[in-house]
Design a protein around this motif. Sequence first.
Motif, PDB file in Angstrom:
ATOM      1  N   LEU A 174       0.822  -1.213   0.000  1.00 20.85           N
ATOM      2  CA  LEU A 174       0.000   0.000   0.000  1.00 20.85           C
ATOM      3  C   LEU A 174       0.855   1.263   0.000  1.00 20.85           C
ATOM      4  CD1 LEU A 174      -2.781  -0.956   2.602  1.00 20.85           C
ATOM      5  CD2 LEU A 174      -2.955  -0.956   0.110  1.00 20.85           C
ATOM      6  N   ASP A 175       2.137   1.127  -0.243  1.00 20.03           N
ATOM      7  CA  ASP A 175       3.043   2.270  -0.158  1.00 20.03           C
ATOM      8  C   ASP A 175       2.636   3.386  -1.115  1.00 20.03           C
ATOM      9  OD1 ASP A 175       5.657   3.331   0.929  1.00 20.03           O
ATOM     10  OD2 ASP A 175       6.075   3.376  -1.215  1.00 20.03           O
ATOM     11  N   GLU A 176       2.229   3.040  -2.339  1.00 19.13           N
ATOM     12  CA  GLU A 176       1.837   4.072  -3.299  1.00 19.13           C
ATOM     13  C   GLU A 176       0.566   4.786  -2.857  1.00 19.13           C
ATOM     14  OE1 GLU A 176       1.524   2.432  -7.177  1.00 19.13           O
ATOM     15  OE2 GLU A 176       3.654   1.891  -7.322  1.00 19.13           O
ATOM     16  N   ASP A 177      -0.354   4.077  -2.236  1.00 18.68           N
ATOM     17  CA  ASP A 177      -1.570   4.721  -1.733  1.00 18.68           C
ATOM     18  C   ASP A 177      -1.245   5.693  -0.613  1.00 18.68           C
ATOM     19  OD1 ASP A 177      -3.961   3.116  -3.061  1.00 18.68           O
ATOM     20  OD2 ASP A 177      -2.452   1.644  -2.502  1.00 18.68           O
ATOM     21  N   PHE A 178      -0.321   5.307   0.261  1.00 19.38           N
ATOM     22  CA  PHE A 178       0.085   6.218   1.326  1.00 19.38           C
ATOM     23  C   PHE A 178       0.793   7.449   0.759  1.00 19.38           C
ATOM     24  CE2 PHE A 178       0.309   2.233   4.113  1.00 19.38           C
ATOM     25  CZ  PHE A 178      -0.963   2.448   4.608  1.00 19.38           C
ATOM     26  N   ALA A 179       1.560   7.265  -0.293  1.00 19.77           N
ATOM     27  CA  ALA A 179       2.278   8.390  -0.896  1.00 19.77           C
ATOM     28  C   ALA A 179       1.304   9.424  -1.456  1.00 19.77           C
ATOM     29  CB  ALA A 179       3.217   7.888  -1.993  1.00 19.77           C
ATOM     30  N   VAL A 180       0.155   8.965  -1.979  1.00 20.00           N
ATOM     31  CA  VAL A 180      -0.849   9.892  -2.492  1.00 20.00           C
ATOM     32  C   VAL A 180      -1.521  10.645  -1.353  1.00 20.00           C
ATOM     33  CG1 VAL A 180      -3.042  10.045  -3.741  1.00 20.00           C
ATOM     34  CG2 VAL A 180      -1.233   8.530  -4.568  1.00 20.00           C
ATOM     35  N   LEU A 181      -1.790   9.934  -0.259  1.00 21.57           N
ATOM     36  CA  LEU A 181      -2.477  10.557   0.874  1.00 21.57           C
ATOM     37  C   LEU A 181      -1.559  11.466   1.670  1.00 21.57           C
ATOM     38  CD1 LEU A 181      -4.505   7.476   2.187  1.00 21.57           C
ATOM     39  CD2 LEU A 181      -5.341   9.366   0.785  1.00 21.57           C
ATOM     40  N   TYR A 182      -0.250  11.203   1.644  1.00 22.73           N
ATOM     41  CA  TYR A 182       0.726  12.004   2.382  1.00 22.73           C
ATOM     42  C   TYR A 182       1.754  12.550   1.392  1.00 22.73           C
ATOM     43  CZ  TYR A 182      -1.155   9.802   6.613  1.00 22.73           C
ATOM     44  OH  TYR A 182      -1.979   9.363   7.621  1.00 22.73           O
ATOM     45  N   ARG A 217      -7.629   9.879  10.692  1.00 19.61           N
ATOM     46  CA  ARG A 217      -8.704   8.960  10.310  1.00 19.61           C
ATOM     47  C   ARG A 217      -9.374   9.399   9.008  1.00 19.61           C
ATOM     48  NH1 ARG A 217     -11.175   8.769  14.806  1.00 19.61           N
ATOM     49  NH2 ARG A 217     -10.359   6.773  15.521  1.00 19.61           N
ATOM     50  N   GLU A 218      -9.615  10.703   8.871  1.00 22.50           N
ATOM     51  CA  GLU A 218     -10.263  11.194   7.661  1.00 22.50           C
ATOM     52  C   GLU A 218      -9.388  10.967   6.428  1.00 22.50           C
ATOM     53  OE1 GLU A 218     -13.353  12.221   7.501  1.00 22.50           O
ATOM     54  OE2 GLU A 218     -13.537  11.837   9.646  1.00 22.50           O
ATOM     55  N   ARG A 219      -8.098  11.107   6.595  1.00 17.76           N
ATOM     56  CA  ARG A 219      -7.191  10.903   5.469  1.00 17.76           C
ATOM     57  C   ARG A 219      -7.178   9.430   5.043  1.00 17.76           C
ATOM     58  NH1 ARG A 219      -1.382  13.494   6.123  1.00 17.76           N
ATOM     59  NH2 ARG A 219      -2.695  15.355   6.082  1.00 17.76           N
ATOM     60  N   LEU A 220      -7.132   8.531   6.007  1.00 19.61           N
ATOM     61  CA  LEU A 220      -7.177   7.100   5.688  1.00 19.61           C
ATOM     62  C   LEU A 220      -8.533   6.707   5.124  1.00 19.61           C
ATOM     63  CD1 LEU A 220      -5.342   5.699   8.848  1.00 19.61           C
ATOM     64  CD2 LEU A 220      -4.384   6.072   6.572  1.00 19.61           C
ATOM     65  N   LEU A 221      -9.587   7.375   5.612  1.00 18.64           N
ATOM     66  CA  LEU A 221     -10.922   7.104   5.088  1.00 18.64           C
ATOM     67  C   LEU A 221     -11.038   7.550   3.634  1.00 18.64           C
ATOM     68  CD1 LEU A 221     -13.864   6.221   5.684  1.00 18.64           C
ATOM     69  CD2 LEU A 221     -14.312   8.564   6.428  1.00 18.64           C
ATOM     70  N   GLU A 222     -10.448   8.697   3.325  1.00 15.33           N
ATOM     71  CA  GLU A 222     -10.486   9.212   1.954  1.00 15.33           C
ATOM     72  C   GLU A 222      -9.806   8.254   0.975  1.00 15.33           C
ATOM     73  OE1 GLU A 222      -8.644  13.023  -0.561  1.00 15.33           O
ATOM     74  OE2 GLU A 222      -8.608  12.998   1.631  1.00 15.33           O
ATOM     75  N   GLY A 223      -8.743   7.609   1.427  1.00 19.60           N
ATOM     76  CA  GLY A 223      -8.025   6.676   0.563  1.00 19.60           C
ATOM     77  C   GLY A 223      -8.567   5.267   0.596  1.00 19.60           C
ATOM     78  N   GLU A 224      -9.672   5.028   1.334  1.00 15.93           N
ATOM     79  CA  GLU A 224     -10.283   3.695   1.440  1.00 15.93           C
ATOM     80  C   GLU A 224      -9.247   2.654   1.840  1.00 15.93           C
ATOM     81  OE1 GLU A 224     -12.134   2.942  -2.299  1.00 15.93           O
ATOM     82  OE2 GLU A 224     -13.722   4.419  -1.988  1.00 15.93           O
ATOM     83  N   ILE A 225      -8.420   3.018   2.805  1.00 12.69           N
ATOM     84  CA  ILE A 225      -7.302   2.170   3.198  1.00 12.69           C
ATOM     85  C   ILE A 225      -7.781   0.887   3.868  1.00 12.69           C
ATOM     86  CG2 ILE A 225      -5.255   2.034   4.665  1.00 12.69           C
ATOM     87  CD1 ILE A 225      -4.913   3.733   2.162  1.00 12.69           C
ATOM     88  N   GLU A 276       1.616   3.516   8.523  1.00 11.67           N
ATOM     89  CA  GLU A 276       1.816   2.095   8.812  1.00 11.67           C
ATOM     90  C   GLU A 276       1.755   1.841  10.311  1.00 11.67           C
ATOM     91  OE1 GLU A 276       4.146   3.098   5.036  1.00 11.67           O
ATOM     92  OE2 GLU A 276       3.797   3.975   7.019  1.00 11.67           O
ATOM     93  N   ARG A 277       2.343   2.737  11.100  1.00 10.33           N
ATOM     94  CA  ARG A 277       2.319   2.560  12.554  1.00 10.33           C
ATOM     95  C   ARG A 277       0.919   2.786  13.114  1.00 10.33           C
ATOM     96  NH1 ARG A 277       8.058   5.326  14.623  1.00 10.33           N
ATOM     97  NH2 ARG A 277       9.417   3.938  13.387  1.00 10.33           N
ATOM     98  N   LEU A 278       0.214   3.744  12.544  1.00 15.35           N
ATOM     99  CA  LEU A 278      -1.158   3.974  12.992  1.00 15.35           C
ATOM    100  C   LEU A 278      -2.017   2.730  12.759  1.00 15.35           C
ATOM    101  CD1 LEU A 278      -1.781   7.596  11.658  1.00 15.35           C
ATOM    102  CD2 LEU A 278      -1.549   6.923  14.049  1.00 15.35           C
ATOM    103  N   LEU A 279      -1.887   2.109  11.594  1.00 17.48           N
ATOM    104  CA  LEU A 279      -2.691   0.929  11.282  1.00 17.48           C
ATOM    105  C   LEU A 279      -2.289  -0.260  12.143  1.00 17.48           C
ATOM    106  CD1 LEU A 279      -2.933   1.252   7.421  1.00 17.48           C
ATOM    107  CD2 LEU A 279      -4.827   1.342   9.031  1.00 17.48           C
ATOM    108  N   ARG A 280      -0.988  -0.430  12.394  1.00 17.44           N
ATOM    109  CA  ARG A 280      -0.570  -1.517  13.280  1.00 17.44           C
ATOM    110  C   ARG A 280      -1.141  -1.312  14.681  1.00 17.44           C
ATOM    111  NH1 ARG A 280       4.768  -0.399  11.350  1.00 17.44           N
ATOM    112  NH2 ARG A 280       5.319  -1.670   9.530  1.00 17.44           N
ATOM    113  N   ALA A 281      -1.146  -0.068  15.145  1.00 17.65           N
ATOM    114  CA  ALA A 281      -1.703   0.216  16.463  1.00 17.65           C
ATOM    115  C   ALA A 281      -3.201  -0.058  16.498  1.00 17.65           C
ATOM    116  CB  ALA A 281      -1.420   1.668  16.850  1.00 17.65           C
TER     117      ALA A 281
END
Length: 381
Positions: free
Chosen positions: A41-49, A113-121, A61-66
């Motif tokens: 999912l690295d490319e998806d994270f790059a778009v969101l950040y 949370r809103e950023r991860l929600l926007e990317g449908e992570i 990645e750390r947020l999702l692991r937590a």
Amino acid sequence: MRGSDSRTGSLFSYVDMESRVRGDHPLRVIREITDAALSSLDEDFAVLYPARLGRPSIPPERLLRAMLLQAFYGIRSERQLMDRIEFDLLFRWFVGLGVDDPAWDHSSFTKNRERLLEGEIAGKFLRVVLAHSRVKRLLSSDHFSVDGTLIEAWASIKSFRRKDGDDEGGDGSGDGALGRNAERNFHGEKRSNETHESTTDPEARLYKKGDGQPARLCYIGHVLMENRHGLAVGGMVSQATGTAEREAALALIDAHRGRHGEARRLTLGADKAYDVTSFVEDLRTRKVTPHVAVDGRLSKTGKPRKTVIDGRTTHHPGYDISLRCRKRIEEVFGWTKSSAGLAKVKVRGRSRVDAAFTLTLAAYNLIRLPKLLPDLIGAVP
């Protein structure tokens, strides 16, 4: 000689995190699969950040692991989760923090949370976990089950008010001048989703599962499960309506086929709530064999209820097998609601509830893997 109980501080820390987690710990298998999924999912994270000037964010990645740890251990709040990460070496190792690294503030979850929600992570994470080479071989490609469960909304029944505002007076029927959490008198008041809505979570609907059950503000969570090992291969949250379960079942089947491009015939197990003529016919037009339990209730006139599940389906041995396997979907609901804490969701809005529910389904699959992949236990020194 008796040891001393006095406390002494140390100037330097030489703790090796890897050595503090035993080689056969189940979280090692989970972290291996999780890290591989997050890497894809690295490319998806790059778009969101996007790269820009400013202070670096908490790595997603750390947020999702937590958030996975929160589901694994049934931690009730993000504040408690961060307290646990602060002192627990196992949690720090899984998240990716060193011994001396400071834990972030719990408000980081809210901001991201809103950023991860926007990317449908959440949905993408569930799919990449299932696509992992070691997980994919566990899945059935032909036989599935579907069901739904109520998820209580983060809203009080007192927030269910008339849309036109006629019950906002200060006479005991509404908050009015009586302040927060005032008395409400519901006697003689007819309430329905057409005339009322929650002021706290407008997308939640007043619904009850059956006769004699209390009506609650809730959503419905839907799961598509493969029958070989009982892993969740799809999930979604809808508003609570009488037809939501059947509509979601068709949507989940279509989404699964759309991703995998499978043209062969599938089987779908379901309970008797899905024994509806239109739903069964919709399955058959999709080349899906409806292994649906027959609803044999009697009508008010004493006649058996009409069903279209006939001998074409019931005479196959696979029909009885599907009816037995479909009950395993209750294990998914039981874990997500009792262990992972989704009996009453702590976010508002259908999209946020959907993301939380989907991520919890991914956590359920991950927590099953140490037993399904015993060859990986102890593989990492």
